[in-house]
Structure formats: structure tokens, C-alpha cells
Design an enzyme around this catalytic site. Structure first.
Site, PDB file in Angstrom:
ATOM      1  N   ARG A  93       8.250   4.215  -4.567  1.00 24.99           N
ATOM      2  CA  ARG A  93       8.093   3.247  -3.633  1.00 24.99           C
ATOM      3  C   ARG A  93       7.155   2.244  -3.747  1.00 24.99           C
ATOM      4  NH1 ARG A  93       7.404   5.250   2.497  1.00 24.99           N
ATOM      5  NH2 ARG A  93       5.357   5.468   2.032  1.00 24.99           N
ATOM      6  N   TYR A 131       0.849  -1.269   0.104  1.00 29.58           N
ATOM      7  CA  TYR A 131       0.041   0.004   0.034  1.00 29.58           C
ATOM      8  C   TYR A 131       0.922   1.175  -0.044  1.00 29.58           C
ATOM      9  CZ  TYR A 131       0.865   0.803   5.129  1.00 29.58           C
ATOM     10  OH  TYR A 131       1.680   1.060   6.170  1.00 29.58           O
ATOM     11  N   LYS A 173       6.487  -2.056   2.017  1.00 24.08           N
ATOM     12  CA  LYS A 173       5.292  -1.285   2.701  1.00 24.08           C
ATOM     13  C   LYS A 173       4.004  -2.418   2.439  1.00 24.08           C
ATOM     14  CE  LYS A 173       3.250   3.176   3.001  1.00 24.08           C
ATOM     15  NZ  LYS A 173       3.174   3.157   4.449  1.00 24.08           N
ATOM     16  N   HIS A 195      -0.927 -21.063   0.121  1.00 23.93           N
ATOM     17  CA  HIS A 195       0.181 -20.044   0.526  1.00 23.93           C
ATOM     18  C   HIS A 195       0.814 -19.760  -0.839  1.00 23.93           C
ATOM     19  CE1 HIS A 195      -1.085 -21.376   4.577  1.00 23.93           C
ATOM     20  NE2 HIS A 195      -0.133 -20.306   5.067  1.00 23.93           N
ATOM     21  N   LEU A 202      11.203   0.609   7.309  1.00 29.89           N
ATOM     22  CA  LEU A 202      10.573   1.352   6.261  1.00 29.89           C
ATOM     23  C   LEU A 202      11.014   2.627   5.793  1.00 29.89           C
ATOM     24  CD1 LEU A 202       8.139   0.956   3.999  1.00 29.89           C
ATOM     25  CD2 LEU A 202       7.076   2.595   4.987  1.00 29.89           C
ATOM     26  N   ARG A 257      -8.328 -21.049  -4.805  1.00 30.67           N
ATOM     27  CA  ARG A 257      -8.560 -21.681  -3.213  1.00 30.67           C
ATOM     28  C   ARG A 257      -7.517 -21.165  -2.433  1.00 30.67           C
ATOM     29  NH1 ARG A 257      -6.476 -24.397  -7.366  1.00 30.67           N
ATOM     30  NH2 ARG A 257      -8.629 -25.353  -7.890  1.00 30.67           N
ATOM     31  N   GLU A 277      12.190   2.248  14.369  1.00 24.28           N
ATOM     32  CA  GLU A 277      11.265   3.088  13.902  1.00 24.28           C
ATOM     33  C   GLU A 277      10.133   2.897  14.695  1.00 24.28           C
ATOM     34  OE1 GLU A 277      10.047   2.339   9.761  1.00 24.28           O
ATOM     35  OE2 GLU A 277       9.620  -0.076  10.210  1.00 24.28           O
TER      36      GLU A 277
END
Ligand code: PMP
Length: 303
Positions: free
Chosen positions: A63, A39, A160, A115, A216, A112, A192
Site C-alpha cells: 500500500r 504514511y 494514505k 505548489h 482508504l 522555496r 468510512e
């Protein structure tokens, strides 16, 4: 607030525009099932004539592209394509006050739950405008409270990612301690905040934790480096020990929604003299000048 006053922004979801309250994703979206997505949060500043202008948009697009590359999702748009969507989300939600644009891209909807990622998915793209208030002059003059905690997140903090459980728990820790932010330490070194980068000042030098997988890299990271240079403040990117954090002359955080914000209390003890310091003040001023410069360029582009 009455129901009629609830802000129901027009959002973008996979090529469609409609009210947020009606936007839906399938439950097998990998963002929902696995947090398999990334995001961006871009600040939008209200201008006197009613427009809202983004700040550092090109850097946010860069980014986003890096985050997508790191999790092997093809960027669904080029910068011009993203820009057209951002312009539309701003136009379709015209109104007063500062705001932010939230962009989320997930790997898409699988057939379905499994992972490993299936080939050939179409990424889910969601864009929303939210109203926000930047810190007030009074809040800035007072400075903010922060608490510390051990950083227990994974070691891809440079992505991110929407997998934000570690950050969510740290933000909750701050909230439960009446603090604005939790400042995290890993192996005795500053990393951070839950949603911010952290800066300290030692003998007039501004210090930032090293860019890399433990943090980040905020869009404000490079910006603050530039602003420090402009203001004649020495800057070092290096490991910062817990002892240095606790004895700092100044501490501040930076993020899209806080710009640069002084921390005047850390774990119940006052930082510096308990008031925002001179390096913060110089960086804040330089930040405002950078906005003015960029908005002049943005306004010229709009003509
Ligand atoms: N670190 C983390 C974990 C964050 O969530 C944020 C806010 N996005 C930042 C740093 C600061 O980034 P930016 O300056 O781009 O808002």
C-alpha cells in the site's frame, strides 16, 4: 509521569538513527509546508518471549508503494530495504507491550515554497515506533460509541496521505461527543471512519463500502473479506445507504490499532441489541487465528 519515564524512542530520519526528541526536519520540507507525503501504520504484537512481530507487513509495504506511486514519489526502498529498517526500529526500541511502526515519506525539502513539485528532490523518510494498547476485553465486550457526520474530504481518500485535516476534524468531532469514532456519509452513502473502515451486518450478510477513491482501502479490508469467507459469512462490497447504516443489525470498524471493533451505540441509539453481535464475534475470533498463523510464519523466518 516523571521526565525520566517519558518514552523517547530511537527513530530513523533520512539515514540517521537517534532519539525522537532530537529529530529535526527543515521547515521547507514539503510534508510540513503542503502535507505533500504519505504514511503507513503497521501494528506490532508483543510475543511471550519478548519479541514484537508485525502483522500483514507485506500488505503495508504494497500500500505504501501504491500511495507513493499515486503522488509520483519514487519509492526510496524496495521491500527488503524497508524490512531491514523496520527490523532495526524494533530492535533499537526493545521493550514490553504492543506497539506500532509509523512510516512517513514526503516529497523532500524544496529550495522555496511553490505548489508544483520541483524535480529531483530526495524524499524525506521517517520511521518511529510508538507504544499502544489494543482494545481491552472489557472494551470489546461493551462495544464502542460512534457518531455520524458528513464526509467533507477530497476525492483521493484512497491515498494514505499525511494531508489529514479532514480526518483530524472528524476525530475531534468524535472526541467532543465522547465517541471512539466518527462514521462519515457522503451523498447519503456510508464511506468510512476518521481512521477506520466501517462494516455493517444486514440479515447475516457483512457489507463493506466499495473500494475506490472515497475510502482508504485498509489493510484490514481484504483481511476481513478473507476472514468472512473462512467463517462462512456472506460478504458484499456495495453502496450502503444511511438508512441501512441506521437500521444495521451490527456495525463494526477495523483498523491496525482496533483490529475489528464493535460499535454498539450510533448517534445515541443502540445498535442491534446494544451488544456486540455474532458476526463481530466470528470475525474477531478469525482475526486472532490469522495472527497466530502469521506469527508462526514470522517466527520461522526469524530462525
Ligand atoms: N480509513 C482511514 C481513513 C484510515 O486512516 C485507516 C487507518 N489507517 C483505515 C481506513 C484502516 O486502515 P488499516 O486497516 O490499514 O489500518
Amino acid at each position: 509521569m516523571s521526565q525520566a519515564e517519558v518514552f523517547d524512542p530511537t527513530v530513523y530520519l533520512n539515514g540517521e538513527w537517534g532519539p525522537l526528541s532530537e529529530a529535526r526536519i527543515p521547515v521547507l520540507d514539503r510534508g510540513f509546508i503542503f502535507g505533500d507525503g504519505v504514511y503507513e501504520v503497521v501494528p506490532l504484537y508483543a510475543q511471550a518471549e519478548g519479541a514484537r512481530l508485525p502483522f500483514r507487513l507485506a500488505q503495508h509495504f504494497a500500500r505504501l508503494n501504491r500511495s507513493l506511486g499515486k503522488i509520483r514519489i519514487d519509492n526510496p526502498f524496495d521491500d527488503a530495504g524497508w524490512r531491514a529498517l523496520i527490523d532495526r526500529v524494533i530492535d533499537d526500541n526493545a521493550g514490553a507491550g504492543d506497539a506500532l511502526v509509523y512510516i512517513q515519506v514526503t516529497r523532500g525539502v524544496a529550495k522555496r515554497r511553490g505548489h508544483a513539485f520541483p524535480a529531483g528532490l530526495t524524499p524525506t523518510v521517517f520511521i518511529m515506533l510508538s507504544k499502544i494498547a489494543f482494545p481491552s476485553t472489557e472494551e470489546r465486550a461493551r462495544g464502542a460509541v460512534a457518531v455520524t457526520a458528513e464526509d467533507k474530504r477530497w476525492l483521493h481518500c484512497d491515498i494514505k496521505s499525511v494531508s489529514l485535516l479532514g480526518n483530524v476534524l472528524m476525530a475531534q468531532h468524535a472526541a467532543e461527543n465522547d465517541a471512539l469514532e466518527t462514521i462519515q456519509l457522503r451523498d447519503g452513502l456510508l464511506t468510512e471512519g476518521s481512521s477506520s473502515n466501517v462494516w455493517i451486518v444486514k440479515n447475516g450478510t457483512l457489507l463493506g463500502a466499495p473500494r475506490g477513491p472515497r475510502i482508504l482501502e485498509g489493510i484490514r479490508y481484504g483481511l476481513i473479506e478473507e476472514l468472512a469467507r473462512e467463517a462462512g459469512i456472506a460478504f458484499e462490497e456495495r453502496d450502503i445507504t444511511e438508512a441501512e447504516l441506521r437500521s444495521a443489525d451490527e456495525i463494526m470498524i477495523s483498523s491496525a490499532t482496533k483490529e475489528v471493533m464493535p460499535i454498539t451505540t450510533l448517534d445515541g441509539k443502540s445498535v442491534g441489541g446494544g451488544r456486540p453481535g455474532p458476526v463481530y464475534a466470528a470475525l474477531f475470533e478469525a482475526y486472532q487465528r490469522a495472527k497466530t498463523r502469521e506469527f508462526a510464519a514470522e517466527a520461522a523466518r526469524a530462525k
